[in-house]
Design a protein around this motif. Structure first.
Motif, PDB file in Angstrom:
ATOM      1  N   SER A  55       0.482   0.725   7.395  1.00 23.57           N
ATOM      2  CA  SER A  55      -0.447   1.847   7.199  1.00 23.57           C
ATOM      3  C   SER A  55       0.287   3.168   7.009  1.00 23.57           C
ATOM      4  CB  SER A  55      -1.414   1.940   8.378  1.00 23.57           C
ATOM      5  OG  SER A  55      -0.699   2.210   9.570  1.00 23.57           O
ATOM      6  N   GLN A  56       1.541   3.228   7.410  1.00 23.31           N
ATOM      7  CA  GLN A  56       2.327   4.444   7.242  1.00 23.31           C
ATOM      8  C   GLN A  56       3.170   4.420   5.965  1.00 23.31           C
ATOM      9  OE1 GLN A  56       4.586   5.416  10.776  1.00 23.31           O
ATOM     10  NE2 GLN A  56       3.096   4.379  12.044  1.00 23.31           N
ATOM     11  N   ILE A  57       3.707   3.263   5.621  1.00 21.20           N
ATOM     12  CA  ILE A  57       4.662   3.162   4.516  1.00 21.20           C
ATOM     13  C   ILE A  57       3.996   2.874   3.174  1.00 21.20           C
ATOM     14  CG2 ILE A  57       6.610   1.822   3.628  1.00 21.20           C
ATOM     15  CD1 ILE A  57       7.517   1.440   6.509  1.00 21.20           C
ATOM     16  N   LEU A  58       3.072   1.927   3.137  1.00 17.38           N
ATOM     17  CA  LEU A  58       2.509   1.477   1.859  1.00 17.38           C
ATOM     18  C   LEU A  58       1.804   2.581   1.063  1.00 17.38           C
ATOM     19  CD1 LEU A  58       1.288  -2.105   2.799  1.00 17.38           C
ATOM     20  CD2 LEU A  58       3.348  -1.437   1.563  1.00 17.38           C
ATOM     21  N   PRO A  59       1.002   3.463   1.691  1.00 14.97           N
ATOM     22  CA  PRO A  59       0.387   4.536   0.892  1.00 14.97           C
ATOM     23  C   PRO A  59       1.420   5.445   0.232  1.00 14.97           C
ATOM     24  CG  PRO A  59      -0.715   4.368   3.012  1.00 14.97           C
ATOM     25  CD  PRO A  59       0.485   3.475   3.068  1.00 14.97           C
ATOM     26  N   VAL A  60       2.536   5.656   0.893  1.00 11.59           N
ATOM     27  CA  VAL A  60       3.582   6.505   0.312  1.00 11.59           C
ATOM     28  C   VAL A  60       4.272   5.786  -0.842  1.00 11.59           C
ATOM     29  CG1 VAL A  60       5.723   7.757   0.779  1.00 11.59           C
ATOM     30  CG2 VAL A  60       3.918   7.697   2.499  1.00 11.59           C
ATOM     31  N   LEU A  61       4.574   4.492  -0.667  1.00 11.48           N
ATOM     32  CA  LEU A  61       5.228   3.737  -1.735  1.00 11.48           C
ATOM     33  C   LEU A  61       4.362   3.693  -2.986  1.00 11.48           C
ATOM     34  CD1 LEU A  61       6.828   0.709   0.173  1.00 11.48           C
ATOM     35  CD2 LEU A  61       7.972   2.722  -0.750  1.00 11.48           C
ATOM     36  N   VAL A  62       3.065   3.545  -2.792  1.00 11.30           N
ATOM     37  CA  VAL A  62       2.154   3.499  -3.940  1.00 11.30           C
ATOM     38  C   VAL A  62       2.051   4.862  -4.614  1.00 11.30           C
ATOM     39  CG1 VAL A  62      -0.265   3.130  -4.582  1.00 11.30           C
ATOM     40  CG2 VAL A  62       0.870   1.548  -3.042  1.00 11.30           C
ATOM     41  N   ALA A  63       2.168   5.943  -3.841  1.00  8.87           N
ATOM     42  CA  ALA A  63       2.022   7.298  -4.377  1.00  8.87           C
ATOM     43  C   ALA A  63       3.308   7.839  -5.000  1.00  8.87           C
ATOM     44  CB  ALA A  63       1.557   8.246  -3.273  1.00  8.87           C
ATOM     45  N   LEU A  64       4.421   7.148  -4.839  1.00  6.94           N
ATOM     46  CA  LEU A  64       5.675   7.628  -5.436  1.00  6.94           C
ATOM     47  C   LEU A  64       5.542   7.691  -6.948  1.00  6.94           C
ATOM     48  CD1 LEU A  64       8.322   5.708  -3.303  1.00  6.94           C
ATOM     49  CD2 LEU A  64       8.057   8.188  -3.453  1.00  6.94           C
ATOM     50  N   PRO A  65       6.220   8.644  -7.594  1.00  8.66           N
ATOM     51  CA  PRO A  65       6.111   8.758  -9.049  1.00  8.66           C
ATOM     52  C   PRO A  65       6.762   7.563  -9.749  1.00  8.66           C
ATOM     53  CG  PRO A  65       7.758  10.287  -8.200  1.00  8.66           C
ATOM     54  CD  PRO A  65       7.080   9.665  -7.013  1.00  8.66           C
ATOM     55  N   ASP A  66       6.267   7.263 -10.925  1.00  9.36           N
ATOM     56  CA  ASP A  66       6.837   6.179 -11.720  1.00  9.36           C
ATOM     57  C   ASP A  66       8.215   6.571 -12.225  1.00  9.36           C
ATOM     58  OD1 ASP A  66       4.706   4.465 -11.439  1.00  9.36           O
ATOM     59  OD2 ASP A  66       3.692   5.151 -13.255  1.00  9.36           O
ATOM     60  N   VAL A  67       9.165   5.680 -12.046  1.00 14.03           N
ATOM     61  CA  VAL A  67      10.513   5.865 -12.573  1.00 14.03           C
ATOM     62  C   VAL A  67      10.903   4.591 -13.298  1.00 14.03           C
ATOM     63  CG1 VAL A  67      11.269   7.502 -10.795  1.00 14.03           C
ATOM     64  CG2 VAL A  67      11.609   5.081 -10.428  1.00 14.03           C
ATOM     65  N   PRO A  68      11.668   4.724 -14.371  1.00 11.52           N
ATOM     66  CA  PRO A  68      12.114   3.503 -15.055  1.00 11.52           C
ATOM     67  C   PRO A  68      13.127   2.753 -14.188  1.00 11.52           C
ATOM     68  CG  PRO A  68      13.098   5.457 -16.053  1.00 11.52           C
ATOM     69  CD  PRO A  68      12.122   5.935 -15.030  1.00 11.52           C
ATOM     70  N   VAL A  69      12.941   1.452 -14.093  1.00 10.47           N
ATOM     71  CA  VAL A  69      13.834   0.614 -13.290  1.00 10.47           C
ATOM     72  C   VAL A  69      14.358  -0.498 -14.192  1.00 10.47           C
ATOM     73  CG1 VAL A  69      14.048  -0.850 -11.242  1.00 10.47           C
ATOM     74  CG2 VAL A  69      12.478   1.094 -11.229  1.00 10.47           C
ATOM     75  N   ALA A  70      15.659  -0.501 -14.406  1.00 11.92           N
ATOM     76  CA  ALA A  70      16.278  -1.539 -15.237  1.00 11.92           C
ATOM     77  C   ALA A  70      16.369  -2.835 -14.437  1.00 11.92           C
ATOM     78  CB  ALA A  70      17.667  -1.088 -15.673  1.00 11.92           C
ATOM     79  N   ALA A  71      16.389  -3.944 -15.138  1.00 13.08           N
ATOM     80  CA  ALA A  71      16.511  -5.241 -14.488  1.00 13.08           C
ATOM     81  C   ALA A  71      17.845  -5.299 -13.745  1.00 13.08           C
ATOM     82  CB  ALA A  71      16.439  -6.358 -15.517  1.00 13.08           C
ATOM     83  N   GLY A  72      17.804  -5.827 -12.525  1.00 12.25           N
ATOM     84  CA  GLY A  72      19.007  -5.936 -11.706  1.00 12.25           C
ATOM     85  C   GLY A  72      19.282  -4.714 -10.846  1.00 12.25           C
ATOM     86  N   THR A  73      18.432  -3.673 -10.942  1.00 12.15           N
ATOM     87  CA  THR A  73      18.610  -2.471 -10.123  1.00 12.15           C
ATOM     88  C   THR A  73      17.372  -2.254  -9.268  1.00 12.15           C
ATOM     89  OG1 THR A  73      17.708  -0.993 -11.805  1.00 12.15           O
ATOM     90  CG2 THR A  73      20.084  -1.384 -11.864  1.00 12.15           C
ATOM     91  N   ARG A  74      17.486  -1.319  -8.342  1.00 12.28           N
ATOM     92  CA  ARG A  74      16.361  -0.967  -7.480  1.00 12.28           C
ATOM     93  C   ARG A  74      15.799   0.378  -7.924  1.00 12.28           C
ATOM     94  NH1 ARG A  74      20.295  -3.086  -4.067  1.00 12.28           N
ATOM     95  NH2 ARG A  74      19.550  -4.748  -2.727  1.00 12.28           N
ATOM     96  N   ALA A  75      14.556   0.624  -7.591  1.00  7.06           N
ATOM     97  CA  ALA A  75      13.971   1.941  -7.837  1.00  7.06           C
ATOM     98  C   ALA A  75      14.651   2.930  -6.893  1.00  7.06           C
ATOM     99  CB  ALA A  75      12.471   1.920  -7.566  1.00  7.06           C
ATOM    100  N   SER A  76      15.051   4.078  -7.421  1.00  8.11           N
ATOM    101  CA  SER A  76      15.707   5.064  -6.569  1.00  8.11           C
ATOM    102  C   SER A  76      14.996   6.401  -6.709  1.00  8.11           C
ATOM    103  CB  SER A  76      17.191   5.198  -6.925  1.00  8.11           C
ATOM    104  OG  SER A  76      17.327   5.656  -8.246  1.00  8.11           O
ATOM    105  N   TYR A  77      14.897   7.080  -5.582  1.00  5.05           N
ATOM    106  CA  TYR A  77      14.227   8.368  -5.521  1.00  5.05           C
ATOM    107  C   TYR A  77      15.107   9.334  -4.743  1.00  5.05           C
ATOM    108  CZ  TYR A  77      10.134   5.735  -6.919  1.00  5.05           C
ATOM    109  OH  TYR A  77       9.265   4.933  -7.592  1.00  5.05           O
ATOM    110  N   SER A  78      14.999  10.590  -5.100  1.00  4.43           N
ATOM    111  CA  SER A  78      15.734  11.614  -4.356  1.00  4.43           C
ATOM    112  C   SER A  78      15.030  11.844  -3.015  1.00  4.43           C
ATOM    113  CB  SER A  78      15.802  12.912  -5.151  1.00  4.43           C
ATOM    114  OG  SER A  78      14.520  13.503  -5.234  1.00  4.43           O
TER     115      SER A  78
END
Length: 132
Positions: A55-78
């Motif tokens: 209930s604390q983490i999932l709403p934030v993960l869903v609200a994060l902005p879309d970033v391009p993620v290449a295959a074999g990498t993870r989504a990264s945010y500042s």
């Protein structure tokens, strides 16, 4: 951000194990591995931890902005992107100091969850058996 169910589950489970490791004194002292403690929990105990963190983490993960993620990498945010997203999801909870502490704590939880994201798989490289 659009995460797969597997990515969200892995992120949430990784954050739950990090919280469990911080709470258990035997894990902190290096006497027991966090995986052993996690396996020793029954299903209901694991559910309680995952439900509380979800209930604390999932709403934030869903609200994060879309970033391009290449295959074999993870989504990264500042750190700023995560903190701004947490602030927008938290809203005006409590007083100024209470809200600042809540934002810091939730930002740390979300960053822990993002660190446990599995690498993104190439959708064209997936092999599906024909007999299904």
């Amino acid at each position: 951000m659009r995460f797969t169910e597997h990515e969200l589950t892995s992120a949430l489970t990784g954050a739950a194990k990090a919280v469990l490791a911080a709470q258990d004194k035997d894990v902190r002292r290096g006497r027991v591995d966090v995986e052993t403690v996690w396996a020793a929990l029954d299903r209901y105990q694991r559910f309680q931890i995952l439900d509380g963190l979800g209930s604390q983490i999932l709403p934030v993960l869903v609200a994060l902005p879309d970033v391009p993620v290449a295959a074999g990498t993870r989504a990264s945010y500042s750190d700023r992107q995560v903190s701004d997203t947490v602030e927008s999801v938290v809203g005006d909870a409590g007083g100024r100091v209470r809200r600042a502490v809540l934002v810091k704590a939730r930002t740390a939880l979300v960053q822990s969850a993002l660190a446990h994201l599995p690498p993104r798989q190439d959708p064209d490289g997936l092999i599906v058996p024909d007999h299904l």
